[in-house]
Design an enzyme around this catalytic site. Sequence first.
Site, PDB file in Angstrom:
ATOM      1  N   MET A   9       0.942  -1.284   0.043  1.00 50.64           N
ATOM      2  CA  MET A   9       0.022   0.097   0.124  1.00 50.64           C
ATOM      3  C   MET A   9       0.843   1.185   0.037  1.00 50.64           C
ATOM      4  SD  MET A   9      -3.012  -1.230   2.619  1.00 50.64           S
ATOM      5  CE  MET A   9      -3.918   0.133   2.239  1.00 50.64           C
ATOM      6  N   SER A  10       0.648   1.951  -1.046  1.00 53.96           N
ATOM      7  CA  SER A  10       1.685   3.376  -1.470  1.00 53.96           C
ATOM      8  C   SER A  10       0.548   4.601  -0.688  1.00 53.96           C
ATOM      9  CB  SER A  10       1.851   3.568  -2.508  1.00 53.96           C
ATOM     10  OG  SER A  10       0.557   3.904  -3.357  1.00 53.96           O
ATOM     11  N   GLY A  11      -0.530   4.434  -0.254  1.00 54.17           N
ATOM     12  CA  GLY A  11      -1.383   5.356  -0.038  1.00 54.17           C
ATOM     13  C   GLY A  11      -1.994   6.150  -1.067  1.00 54.17           C
ATOM     14  N   GLY A  12      -1.952   5.605  -2.225  1.00 50.49           N
ATOM     15  CA  GLY A  12      -2.651   5.808  -3.456  1.00 50.49           C
ATOM     16  C   GLY A  12      -3.891   5.261  -3.597  1.00 50.49           C
ATOM     17  N   VAL A  13      -4.787   5.668  -4.617  1.00 51.13           N
ATOM     18  CA  VAL A  13      -6.112   4.938  -4.815  1.00 51.13           C
ATOM     19  C   VAL A  13      -5.953   3.526  -5.199  1.00 51.13           C
ATOM     20  CG1 VAL A  13      -6.269   5.923  -7.247  1.00 51.13           C
ATOM     21  CG2 VAL A  13      -8.141   5.293  -5.764  1.00 51.13           C
ATOM     22  N   SER A  15      -3.586   1.081  -4.823  1.00 52.30           N
ATOM     23  CA  SER A  15      -3.201   0.015  -3.863  1.00 52.30           C
ATOM     24  C   SER A  15      -4.252  -0.025  -2.653  1.00 52.30           C
ATOM     25  CB  SER A  15      -1.787   0.225  -3.294  1.00 52.30           C
ATOM     26  OG  SER A  15      -1.786   1.578  -2.639  1.00 52.30           O
ATOM     27  N   MET A  34       6.452  -0.051   1.983  1.00 50.49           N
ATOM     28  CA  MET A  34       7.863  -0.131   1.917  1.00 50.49           C
ATOM     29  C   MET A  34       8.400   1.200   2.015  1.00 50.49           C
ATOM     30  SD  MET A  34       8.310  -2.811  -1.175  1.00 50.49           S
ATOM     31  CE  MET A  34       7.599  -1.771  -2.283  1.00 50.49           C
ATOM     32  N   CYS A 103      12.963  -1.803  -9.160  1.00 51.80           N
ATOM     33  CA  CYS A 103      12.154  -1.735  -7.822  1.00 51.80           C
ATOM     34  C   CYS A 103      11.318  -3.349  -7.828  1.00 51.80           C
ATOM     35  CB  CYS A 103      11.392  -0.641  -7.511  1.00 51.80           C
ATOM     36  SG  CYS A 103      10.551  -0.368  -5.866  1.00 51.80           S
ATOM     37  N   GLY A 127      -0.957  -2.617  -6.654  1.00 49.70           N
ATOM     38  CA  GLY A 127      -2.110  -2.288  -7.420  1.00 49.70           C
ATOM     39  C   GLY A 127      -1.934  -1.979  -9.068  1.00 49.70           C
ATOM     40  N   CYS A 199       9.884   7.766  -8.460  1.00 52.89           N
ATOM     41  CA  CYS A 199       9.483   8.342  -6.947  1.00 52.89           C
ATOM     42  C   CYS A 199      10.479   9.207  -6.317  1.00 52.89           C
ATOM     43  CB  CYS A 199       9.141   7.134  -5.976  1.00 52.89           C
ATOM     44  SG  CYS A 199      10.209   5.922  -5.856  1.00 52.89           S
TER      45      CYS A 199
END
Length: 354
Positions: A9-13, A15, A34, A103, A127, A199
């Site tokens: 989970m990256s904090g984005g929609v 994921s 991560m 990555c 995601g 990123c």
Amino acid sequence: MGKKALIAMSGGVDSSVAAYLMKEAGYDCIGVTMKLYDNEDIGMEQEKTCCSLSDIEDARSVAVKLGIPYYVFNFKADFKEKVIDNFIESYRCGMTPNPCIECNRHLKFAHLWQKARELQCDVVVTGHYARITEDGQGYHLLKGKDSAKDQSYVLYSLTQEQLAHTCFPLGGYTKEEIRRIAEEQGFFNAAKKDSQDICFIPDGDYRSFIEKTTGQSSQPGDFVDKDGNVLGTHKGYYCYTIGQRRGLGISAPQSLYVTEIRPEENKVVLGSNDDLFHSHLTADNFNWIEEVRPDEVIKARIRYHQVEKEATARVTQDGRVEVDFLEPQRAITKGQSVVLYRGDAVVGGGRIIE
């Protein structure tokens, strides 16, 4: 006992909805982020990158809303070695790397899978917009339904074992459908902008990043034509990429493009647009997902958002792969990846070296 899924989970929609879909599918889910670097390390403000504290809190809040456990894993040392150091070294070798691929190869589907096993999870979930199928003969990696968001190009390094333990729940959806699901579930990040491709360099200034990280300034050198005639002075060979036309600072009667980078000579070769077209490339570090015959006409993609073109591929005695296009392709670039397709299925891929 139900199956367990480790959700990146990256904090984005994307994921966030992936986590929701896996929970709806009956999986016992664990959300993880991560931690790949500190924002101070790359000289960026916190809110501008995908590893910011705000993004971690965004991911945590979605996990709380879904009622699933959430952890942050520190992968900073691995990310520096496998992604950032590789990125810098590639530029120094006159290549243009794609750090997202490294990555995925080393962090998301290697180190993260190790963590998944430690937590007794059955699958790693991301995601990405791609699909995985299995037909009794093996696992297949397919393009995502949304052609504008398809991410199969950066996933070609997945092995059969990794494909067997990976899930891409967004593969059958469009981006618009994913945002709609997020809105319906009340996710506050439903309209959150997509993160940058790279990123750790959100402003795109590779030169400054390399200089700051290494503590070494780029060295000016000669722009030359293909016959060796000096045309001007460049700012440092790793500041340029194949096909570049803007920002050269040279006045000429016709448009000039970067056609070759010679790091050992600190020279950048300029030429015409016609000089950028070639029919042949060689790739190393190749990963095969499916088999291909030497005489089979398949399709190949030489950069992320490019339409595939017809080509043939064969493996050399030293394990490298030679790809020959039926028609010349523009700006084949060392360090980028060539990914082979048969229809929607990824056949394999590797790093372009010549």
